[in-house]
Design an enzyme around this catalytic site. Structure first.
Site, PDB file in Angstrom:
ATOM      1  N   THR A  11       0.866  -1.082   0.113  1.00  8.19           N
ATOM      2  CA  THR A  11      -0.085  -0.050   0.073  1.00  8.19           C
ATOM      3  C   THR A  11       0.716   1.279   0.028  1.00  8.19           C
ATOM      4  OG1 THR A  11      -0.087  -0.068   2.258  1.00  8.19           O
ATOM      5  CG2 THR A  11      -1.735  -1.109   1.283  1.00  8.19           C
ATOM      6  N   CYS A 130      17.904   4.858  -2.611  1.00 16.79           N
ATOM      7  CA  CYS A 130      17.674   5.461  -3.851  1.00 16.79           C
ATOM      8  C   CYS A 130      18.479   6.312  -4.478  1.00 16.79           C
ATOM      9  CB  CYS A 130      16.108   6.264  -3.835  1.00 16.79           C
ATOM     10  SG  CYS A 130      15.919   7.168  -2.394  1.00 16.79           S
ATOM     11  N   GLN A 157      16.581  15.748  -3.021  1.00 13.34           N
ATOM     12  CA  GLN A 157      15.877  14.535  -2.887  1.00 13.34           C
ATOM     13  C   GLN A 157      14.248  14.940  -2.758  1.00 13.34           C
ATOM     14  OE1 GLN A 157      19.214  12.425  -0.661  1.00 13.34           O
ATOM     15  NE2 GLN A 157      17.452  11.091  -0.539  1.00 13.34           N
ATOM     16  N   GLY A 161      10.676  10.182  -1.502  1.00 10.43           N
ATOM     17  CA  GLY A 161      11.547   9.418  -0.796  1.00 10.43           C
ATOM     18  C   GLY A 161      11.347   9.227   0.780  1.00 10.43           C
ATOM     19  N   LYS A 214      24.982   6.520   4.081  1.00 11.19           N
ATOM     20  CA  LYS A 214      24.494   5.333   3.373  1.00 11.19           C
ATOM     21  C   LYS A 214      25.314   5.521   1.771  1.00 11.19           C
ATOM     22  CE  LYS A 214      19.728   4.967   5.373  1.00 11.19           C
ATOM     23  NZ  LYS A 214      18.631   5.610   4.965  1.00 11.19           N
ATOM     24  N   ARG A 235      16.398  17.752   1.404  1.00  4.01           N
ATOM     25  CA  ARG A 235      15.246  17.324   0.940  1.00  4.01           C
ATOM     26  C   ARG A 235      14.537  18.688   0.461  1.00  4.01           C
ATOM     27  NH1 ARG A 235      13.388  12.346   0.511  1.00  4.01           N
ATOM     28  NH2 ARG A 235      13.839  11.907   2.633  1.00  4.01           N
ATOM     29  N   HIS A 242      14.890  12.412  -8.081  1.00  6.60           N
ATOM     30  CA  HIS A 242      15.870  12.621  -7.078  1.00  6.60           C
ATOM     31  C   HIS A 242      16.912  13.369  -8.043  1.00  6.60           C
ATOM     32  CE1 HIS A 242      14.281  11.154  -3.455  1.00  6.60           C
ATOM     33  NE2 HIS A 242      15.134   9.975  -3.131  1.00  6.60           N
TER      34      HIS A 242
HETATM   35  N1  LIG Z   1      10.240   6.052  -0.992  1.00  4.94           N
HETATM   36  C1  LIG Z   1      11.368   5.780  -1.795  1.00  4.94           C
HETATM   37  O1  LIG Z   1      11.968   6.384  -2.704  1.00  4.94           O
HETATM   38  C2  LIG Z   1      12.398   4.720  -1.323  1.00  4.94           C
HETATM   39  C3  LIG Z   1      13.392   4.174  -2.194  1.00  4.94           C
HETATM   40  C4  LIG Z   1      13.960   3.200  -1.652  1.00  4.94           C
HETATM   41  C5  LIG Z   1      13.854   2.415  -0.280  1.00  4.94           C
HETATM   42  N2  LIG Z   1      12.780   2.915   0.309  1.00  4.94           N
HETATM   43  C6  LIG Z   1      12.379   2.078   1.492  1.00  4.94           C
HETATM   44  O2  LIG Z   1      11.281   1.388   1.395  1.00  4.94           O
HETATM   45  C7  LIG Z   1      10.500   1.354   2.588  1.00  4.94           C
HETATM   46  C8  LIG Z   1       8.906   1.882   2.185  1.00  4.94           C
HETATM   47  O3  LIG Z   1       9.079   2.815   1.770  1.00  4.94           O
HETATM   48  P1  LIG Z   1       7.742   3.885   1.158  1.00  4.94           P
HETATM   49  O4  LIG Z   1       8.387   5.041   0.531  1.00  4.94           O
HETATM   50  O5  LIG Z   1       7.081   2.826   0.321  1.00  4.94           O
HETATM   51  O6  LIG Z   1       6.961   4.204   2.679  1.00  4.94           O
HETATM   52  P2  LIG Z   1       5.543   4.305   2.702  1.00  4.94           P
HETATM   53  O7  LIG Z   1       4.838   4.911   1.392  1.00  4.94           O
HETATM   54  O8  LIG Z   1       5.292   4.971   3.913  1.00  4.94           O
HETATM   55  O9  LIG Z   1       4.935   2.765   2.736  1.00  4.94           O
HETATM   56  C9  LIG Z   1       5.272   2.028   3.751  1.00  4.94           C
HETATM   57  C10 LIG Z   1       4.615   0.362   3.558  1.00  4.94           C
HETATM   58  O10 LIG Z   1       4.910  -0.359   4.501  1.00  4.94           O
HETATM   59  C11 LIG Z   1       3.838  -0.899   5.319  1.00  4.94           C
HETATM   60  N3  LIG Z   1       3.993  -1.318   6.654  1.00  4.94           N
HETATM   61  C12 LIG Z   1       4.210  -0.268   7.602  1.00  4.94           C
HETATM   62  N4  LIG Z   1       4.194  -0.711   9.067  1.00  4.94           N
HETATM   63  C13 LIG Z   1       4.112  -2.021   8.734  1.00  4.94           C
HETATM   64  C14 LIG Z   1       3.868  -3.394   9.315  1.00  4.94           C
HETATM   65  N5  LIG Z   1       3.860  -3.068  10.730  1.00  4.94           N
HETATM   66  N6  LIG Z   1       3.516  -4.481   8.858  1.00  4.94           N
HETATM   67  C15 LIG Z   1       3.496  -4.611   7.641  1.00  4.94           C
HETATM   68  N7  LIG Z   1       3.541  -3.722   6.748  1.00  4.94           N
HETATM   69  C16 LIG Z   1       3.668  -2.425   7.262  1.00  4.94           C
HETATM   70  C17 LIG Z   1       2.705   0.040   4.933  1.00  4.94           C
HETATM   71  O11 LIG Z   1       1.398  -0.458   5.105  1.00  4.94           O
HETATM   72  P3  LIG Z   1      -0.026   0.191   5.612  1.00  4.94           P
HETATM   73  O12 LIG Z   1      -0.379   1.130   4.730  1.00  4.94           O
HETATM   74  O13 LIG Z   1      -0.792  -0.820   6.050  1.00  4.94           O
HETATM   75  O14 LIG Z   1       0.513   1.232   6.840  1.00  4.94           O
HETATM   76  C18 LIG Z   1       3.004   0.536   3.448  1.00  4.94           C
HETATM   77  O15 LIG Z   1       2.624  -0.595   2.568  1.00  4.94           O
HETATM   78  C19 LIG Z   1      11.354   2.091   3.635  1.00  4.94           C
HETATM   79  O16 LIG Z   1      12.086   1.410   4.283  1.00  4.94           O
HETATM   80  C20 LIG Z   1      12.051   3.104   2.837  1.00  4.94           C
HETATM   81  O17 LIG Z   1      13.199   3.574   3.097  1.00  4.94           O
HETATM   82  C21 LIG Z   1      12.131   4.028  -0.036  1.00  4.94           C
END
Ligand SMILES: NC(=O)c1ccc[n+]([C@@H]2O[C@H](COP(=O)([O-])OP(=O)(O)OC[C@H]3O[C@@H](n4cnc5c(N)ncnc54)[C@H](OP(=O)(O)O)[C@@H]3O)[C@@H](O)[C@H]2O)c1
Length: 342
Positions: A11, A130, A157, A161, A214, A235, A242
């Site tokens: 999600t 990223c 960024q 992110g 990182k 940011r 980015h």
């Molecule tokens: N955004 C980027 O550009 C990027 C790039 C590289 C890596 N990342 C990494 O990828 C990860 C997610 O990033 P995002 O940007 O997609 O964040 P996000 O939009 O906040 O989404 C977080 C996701 O994790 C789920 N989640 C949170 N707590 C959970 C739990 N207790 N059990 C199961 N699922 C859970 C959420 O589900 P719910 O909807 O149910 O809360 C949602 O699907 C982070 O670690 C981030 O550092 C992000």
């Protein structure tokens, strides 16, 4: 022939992009699961143009019989559930920072170090940060020819992110600013609308931030342990994409023409650099695109063998989802998942 793929964090900003990327690239799928927290269990996410998936609860999800887990639920959640999935025989490609520096976990950018996939020891493969991914994609062809010694990089960024909540905060603050509502700051350490914030992630003991750390350690793990990197990560009030101002010092002499030719031939890189008004790529241009774009290539005359350039990519695609799906495609191509397909 297809695979059973579980998208964990489905999600979220990255998870939704993973579902989109899997569908767009026609990844061979037999069965697909959307998994997230109990908060969104039972809600629906789309997969491709016609399918809708009902979100399942990670706590209750049994990974036995699933071939690949594409994880992006946050580092603390991956710490618990990625090893659980791996123990059940589901190969995990994890987007969080949790396992990136684990010596037993390959940290992979397919265009840069595909050979690292030969050393999967814990059933987990890590996707880099990223901002690291796009930088090493651009550095790789230059390193191969001219040997990178030192990189000075400043990043610009986007708020995606920081996930879906980061995007919401920029939207709400921008709107509040125009209608004179009070501005509330929850996700970022200062107001992000109409602003730039020189802090991404927490502060380290030496005064750098964890995002800056990182970029340095991941570049060394992926590309070459001898490369020195100093980063300033900022940011900016951009939704997706980015950008990075990259200054590189090489061991060998390098001309702009040679660098441009090397970059033009490199997989995953698109050079857009016409040295005229608008003759470069911006984050907005990169949105929804797969390439890592390089623009503004020029000599850095302040060091012996120096080059400066501007590098842009969609952080949700090459910076996260696309890179993870490319890793999965490579596993299929190398036969590392072949026995499971039916
Ligand atoms: N955004 C980027 O550009 C990027 C790039 C590289 C890596 N990342 C990494 O990828 C990860 C997610 O990033 P995002 O940007 O997609 O964040 P996000 O939009 O906040 O989404 C977080 C996701 O994790 C789920 N989640 C949170 N707590 C959970 C739990 N207790 N059990 C199961 N699922 C859970 C959420 O589900 P719910 O909807 O149910 O809360 C949602 O699907 C982070 O670690 C981030 O550092 C992000």
């Amino acid at each position: 022939m297809g695979y059973r793929v579980a998208v964990v964090g489905a999600t979220g900003a990255v998870g939704r992009e993973m579902l989109k990327t899997l569908a767009e690239r026609h990844f061979p799928i037999k069965d697909i699961a959307a998994v997230a927290s109990g908060r969104s269990t039972g809600s629906q996410v789309s997969f491709g143009d016609t399918s809708v998936l009902t979100v399942q609860n990670l706590e209750k999800f049994d990974f036995a019989g699933w071939d690949i887990g594409l994880f992006s639920p946050g580092a603390a959640i991956s710490a618990v559930h990625a090893p659980r999935a791996a123990a059940a025989g589901c190969l995990v490609i994890d987007n969080t920072s949790q396992f990136r520096m684990d010596p037993d976990v390959p940290l992979v950018v397919p265009e840069v170090n595909p050979h690292a996939l030969g050393r999967i020891r814990r059933g987990i493969i890590a996707n880099p940060n990223c901002s690291t991914i796009q930088m090493v994609v651009a550095l790789k062809p230059l390193h191969d020819r001219f040997r990178v010694k030192r990189v000075v990089v400043a990043t610009y960024q986007s708020v995606s992110g920081a996930g879906k909540e980061g995007m919401d905060e920029l939207f709400v603050q921008t709107k509040a600013g125009f209608v004179n509502d009070p501005i509330r700051t929850e996700v970022f350490p200062k107001q992000i609308a109409h602003n730039c914030i020189p802090q991404i992630d927490i502060f380290m003991d030496d005064g750098s931030t964890k995002e800056e750390w990182k970029m340095a350690v991941e570049t060394r793990k992926i590309l070459d342990p001898d490369i020195k990197v100093i980063a300033t990560c900022v940011r900016v009030p951009v939704f997706i994409g980015h950008a990075e101002a990259v200054h590189v010092e090489f061991e060998r002499p390098v001309s702009v023409a040679e660098a441009r030719a090397a970059l033009r031939e490199a997989p995953g890189v698109t050079v857009v650099d016409t040295r005229e008004d608008g003759g470069y790529i911006t984050p907005l241009d990169s949105q929804g695109e797969d390439a890592t774009y390089v623009s503004r290539i020029r000599k850095d005359p302040t060091v012996e063998h120096g080059l400066a350039f501007w590098c842009v990519a969609d952080n949700l695609r090459k910076g996260a989802a696309l890179n993870a799906v490319q890793i999965a495609e490579m596993l299929v191509a190398q036969g590392l998942l072949a026995r499971k397909a039916a």
